[in-house]
Write an enzyme that holds these catalytic residues in place. Structure first.
Site, short mmCIF file in Angstrom:
data_model
loop_
_atom_site.label_atom_id
_atom_site.label_comp_id
_atom_site.label_asym_id
_atom_site.label_seq_id
_atom_site.Cartn_x
_atom_site.Cartn_y
_atom_site.Cartn_z
N CYS A 61 -33.79 -34.03 -6.22
CA CYS A 61 -33.79 -35.50 -6.14
C CYS A 61 -33.28 -35.92 -4.77
O CYS A 61 -32.71 -35.11 -4.04
CB CYS A 61 -32.96 -36.12 -7.27
SG CYS A 61 -31.20 -36.20 -6.93
N ASP A 107 -70.14 -46.26 8.22
CA ASP A 107 -71.26 -45.64 8.90
C ASP A 107 -72.45 -45.62 7.94
O ASP A 107 -72.26 -45.57 6.72
CB ASP A 107 -70.87 -44.21 9.30
CG ASP A 107 -72.03 -43.46 9.92
OD1 ASP A 107 -72.68 -44.02 10.81
OD2 ASP A 107 -72.29 -42.32 9.50
#
Length: 773
Positions: A84, A466
């Site tokens: 943690c 594109d």
């Protein structure tokens, strides 16, 4: 077959990192024009090394932020006792001030630490980690860490159960006003059974002057004992241990979600050696060897099909739920599953360099990157915790003087505030949420290379796409066969395909493939005296006469372009198609048209972006008329054609100025500058393109443009969960802080406030694993 000079299909040639582009066996006239177009397109990037992802992304993108600092070596540790942000902060405080340490990268989910350093002797790093009781293990380059132990083993569960009984007994004895020694005995047993790890970490934090949850909890427990609150001390330490165990199990769930993505390949592969098939460990298989995979088995290594066909489930790599048919020459990705048939293939990448390995490496690096919200939370916690500790000290010292009452009462209230002070819920909320989002995306075939990109996706207001290979299939398709005299369409197509079978150009091969699809059992006619008419077409003799297949220019030069033929060609070209004329000795016989067709999913993709109020813009090297024709089919209103890579980069700069955050979607090396400049660069079809995986911030593993909107929706959902978690963590803290100041909070309530909030934000963050974007 040649392309009209005024119409040109932009067929992208993907540049793989490992291999140069093969030259065609027979030059085709269209190839010369296309090569010239590519040369012009690459004018801003004329050498391979200038297209390296590092050069392109360094000034404008964080895609390469995980690269080792210049002049620094790398060493990697597995930290068994780090799970943690509290342990991360303790390690940072200890290692970052050390001379020679350049940067620390943490992967809390995998419990790994990477240290970039300039040290001759790295034993000091391991010694420092051992001093912190982090149980470090040095991992060699390329070494896989051993599986992590179970989050809460059986003996810990038994200890917690006994500790709970002892703490409950202490509470009952206190309520019955039993002798102090009996209460203390039961409480001490509870502390001994459940408090060892917490008290030890608290002592380590005290020695290193780190204000973390373990230090504050230890101080609260010792303080409660000193003022005679034995039962409260026992209940606090027990509840904290239970909450830690639940949190560890929750984080283990997130860890397994990530590990399931990178542990998809089998341990062995069936390899042809010494005249028979052998089961060989993946690490021992070399590139170029022959591999066999049966139905129900996983592909162990990237390969190219030699014998098929077979149907594969590529969902682990691309997120595509439907089986994909594979034939000779098709690529296979490690981790995919053969669902029907038996396939033999040639290995194209070793175990450490497969697409699956690259995905695993990208996820590993993504976890080490700190998202913007996480950086904010860390900075906030740095000031928040000391502030509340100072407030608690003031309450203990000034409470009796300002509000009256005994000193022990106000010391107790100060201890309650110390427990409330820990920002554990706040700090743990961001990495769990971000990792859950990354794992969810990867399962859908969207590889996001860091929490920063996951968070930035929600900000996107415009997406530049594109055309070729992104909105369109990226390969030419036969769209029209128009007969003019004497021959029917099938015969005309057979003659054209017979001529084009001698060319390796993609357009010629697409025409041959179209004929085979329409007449799978038919045979092409033999061609004599085949020749290329440079820039115009091809010619040859078959069926006892001379034939030519060429473009508009060839027909005009031969003086055969009648008004009717001219009108037909013009109509096809306006539609964005490339038209060719088949001529025999008497004149034009048929017109054949090719086009790069729109993907079936493209219109849905644009509609999904519109629903998110995201503007879609098409950028393409094709001429404006062709671009507008495709854009109209896709539902795009803003189109920019005739664009070189430098023009696309300028267009992205303009869109950023107009809209702020902008996404760029492309699939080729020519899109790399624009991908790097965009707020988020998104590569299409990255499963087969190493360059795209390295260059883009987000890689869509298959060719589905709808996943652009999925990524934005997932980013928006992640942002919502992050905000919810911050509001939950701070809101619960504020409520219990007010209760403490009003003398209405107890120590065990404070533990519920802290660890209860932590569990809430962890579970809330894990919801993203199941979200359908």
């Amino acid at each position: 077959m040649s392309t009209p000079t005024r119409r040109l299909i932009n067929i992208p040639i993907r540049v793989e990192a490992a291999a140069p582009r093969p030259a065609p066996t027979h030059a085709h006239p269209h190839h010369h024009e296309h090569a010239a177009h590519e040369e012009a397109s690459a004018s801003c990037c004329s050498h391979d090394d200038c297209c390296a992802p590092g050069d392109l992304t360094a000034p404008v993108s964080v895609a390469n932020s995980q690269a080792a600092p210049e002049g620094a070596d790398r060493i990697r540790f597995r930290i068994d006792k780090m799970d943690c942000p509290t342990e991360e902060r303790l390690i940072r405080n200890r290692l970052e001030p050390m001379a020679g340490v350049v940067r620390l990268d943490f992967n809390l989910i995998a419990r790994e630490l990477t240290v970039f350093h300039q040290l001759k002797d790295t034993s000091t790093l391991a010694a420092a980690l051992t001093e912190l009781d982090m149980a470090p293990t040095l991992l060699e380059v390329g070494q896989k860490a051993a599986p992590l132990p179970q989050a809460v083993p059986l003996h810990m569960k038994l200890q917690l159960a006994l500790a709970g009984l002892a703490a409950l007994a202490a509470e009952v004895l206190d309520w019955r006003e039993a002798p102090l020694w009996a209460i203390a005995l039961a409480a001490s047993l509870a502390v001994a059974l459940s408090g060892g790890p917490t008290l030890k970490k608290g002592w380590i934090a005290l020695r290193h002057l780190t204000l973390n949850i373990y230090f504050l909890m230890t101080l609260a427990v010792l303080g409660a004992v000193l003022i005679g609150k034995w039962s409260e001390a026992a209940m606090v330490i027990f509840l904290f241990a239970v909450a830690e165990a639940i949190e560890a199990v929750s984080l283990e769930h997130a860890r397994k979600a990530i590990q399931s993505l990178s542990a998809l390949a089998p341990d062995t592969a069936n390899i042809w050696r010494q005249g028979h098939w052998q089961s060989v460990p993946l690490d021992g298989v070399a590139e170029g060897e022959r591999m066999m995979v049966r139905a129900g088995e996983r592909i162990g290594l990237d390969a190219t099909v030699l014998k098929g066909p077979a149907a594969l489930n590529e969902a682990p790599i691309t997120g595509e739920s439907m089986p994909v048919d594979k034939h000779t020459g098709d690529p296979l990705f490690a981790g995919s599953i053969v669902v029907d048939g038996v396939v033999e293939a040639q290995v194209t990448a070793t175990a450490g360099h497969s697409t699956l390995a690259r995905i695993a490496a990208a996820i590993q690096e993504a976890q080490a990157q700190r998202a913007p919200t996480q950086r904010f939370v860390d900075q906030f916690a740095r000031y928040y915790t000391p502030s509340v500790v100072v407030l608690a000290v003031l309450v203990a010292l000034l409470g009796p003087w300002l509000a009256g009452g005994g000193a022990l009462h106000w010391v107790y209230q100060a201890l309650v505030m110390l427990v409330i002070a820990c920002p554990c819920a706040l700090v743990v909320s961001t990495p769990v949420t971000v990792v859950s989002g990354l794992a969810n995306a990867a399962r859908q075939g969207i590889l996001i290379k860091g929490g920063v990109h996951l968070e930035q996706g929600r900000l996107i207001k415009a997406v530049a796409l594109d055309k070729t290979g992104t909105l369109t299939a990226g390969r030419p398709t036969l769209t029209d066969v128009i007969t003019l005299q004497r021959y029917n369409a099938q015969n005309a197509l057979r003659i054209a395909a017979s001529l084009d079978q001698h060319s390796s150009h993609p357009i010629a091969q697409a025409l041959v493939a179209a004929w085979r699809e329409r007449d799978p059992h038919g045979a092409l006619a033999p061609v004599e005296h085949f020749d290329v008419l440079a820039g115009r077409g091809v010619k040859g003799r078959l069926l006892d006469q001379h034939w030519q297949l060429g473009n508009h220019r060839l027909v005009e030069e031969l003086g055969l372009c009648s008004p009717e033929l001219e009108a037909r060609l013009e109509t096809l070209e306006i539609q964005g198609k490339t038209a060719f004329v088949l001529l025999d000795e008497q004149g034009a016989v048929a017109i054949l048209a090719m086009a790069d067709t729109l993907r079936a999913e493209s219109r849905q993709a644009i509609e999904a972006l519109d629903a998110l109020n995201v503007k879609a813009v098409m950028l393409t090297g094709d001429n404006q008329a062709t671009a507008e024709h495709i854009a109209k089919q896709a539902g795009i209103t803003e189109v920019r054609g005739n664009m070189l890579p430098a023009d696309k980069l300028d267009a992205i700069n303009q869109l950023v100025a107009a809209h702020g955050a902008v996404g760029m979607v492309g699939d080729g090396v020519n899109d790399a500058p624009a991908l790097a400049r965009a707020t988020v660069g998104i590569a299409m079809g990255a499963a087969g393109t190493a360059t795209a995986l390295e260059t883009a911030d987000v890689a869509i593993m298959d060719d589905d443009p709808r996943k652009v909107a999925q990524f934005i929706r997932l980013s928006q959902a992640t942002s919502r969960v992050l905000k919810q978690n911050i509001a939950l963590a701070l809101g619960i803290k504020a409520v219990f802080l007010a209760l403490a100041l009003g003398n209405h909070a107890t120590l065990w309530m404070a533990v519920f406030a802290d660890m209860g909030a932590s569990l809430l934000v962890v579970f809330n963050g894990l919801r993203l694993l199941r979200l359908k974007a």
